[in-house]
Design an enzyme around this catalytic site. Sequence first.
Site, PDB file in Angstrom:
ATOM      1  N   THR A  40      11.603 -13.358 -52.113  1.00 13.82           N
ATOM      2  CA  THR A  40      10.386 -13.692 -51.377  1.00 13.82           C
ATOM      3  C   THR A  40       9.453 -14.538 -52.234  1.00 13.82           C
ATOM      4  O   THR A  40       8.842 -15.499 -51.757  1.00 13.82           O
ATOM      5  CB  THR A  40       9.664 -12.407 -50.939  1.00 13.82           C
ATOM      6  N   HIS A  43      10.411 -18.121 -52.189  1.00 14.03           N
ATOM      7  CA  HIS A  43       9.950 -18.802 -50.973  1.00 14.03           C
ATOM      8  C   HIS A  43       8.476 -19.202 -51.110  1.00 14.03           C
ATOM      9  O   HIS A  43       8.080 -20.312 -50.728  1.00 14.03           O
ATOM     10  CB  HIS A  43      10.112 -17.899 -49.752  1.00 14.03           C
TER      11      HIS A  43
END
Length: 204
Positions: A40, A43
């Site tokens: 995550t 990202h």
Amino acid sequence: MKALCKTQPSAGAELVDRDRPQAGPNEIVVEVRAAAICGTDKHLWQYDAWAAGRLKLPRVFGHECSGDVIEVGSEVTGVSVGDFVSLETHVPCGHCRLCRTDRQHICQNLKILGVDIDGCFAEHVKVPALCAWKNPGDMKPEVAAIQEPFGNAVYCCETGDVRAKSVAIIGDGPIACFATAIAKAWGAREVVVVGMNAARLGIA
């Protein structure tokens, strides 16, 4: 405090000075000892389409960590100053129907630490006390920092009851590598990992 913060809608991040968070009645403040890098976070660093559609800037990111409790709110029980904890990355609201029927993992207003609220790529992080899991004092901080993703792999192998079975793990990310070792430790007869990253497959 120093914090790694997403300040611009573009790739990268900035090391910034922020005020240390203060605990509300049901919250704790943790002094971070170690933090892990999740997919995550990649990202968010890259600021891809998912991140652009989810983040409200500025945001301190990072959500897998361990550290020492340095402040507790007035209504906190079960967690004390000085406890060495790992943090749950999912932050339930505590008020919706699902939270009030002991299903906080599917809270209707669930927030992700380091995505929807400021995270742990900082010297200090604030979370609800219910997101803290106490660790033995002699646990290595870098091990404690990966309790949450490691727990996902443990849960997967446990619910699948892998003992004496042939197990296929699709994917070669960190949680897949954890699951490979856990399945073997729990007595899987055979473990096959399917992936595309040679380095990660080597680890598995």
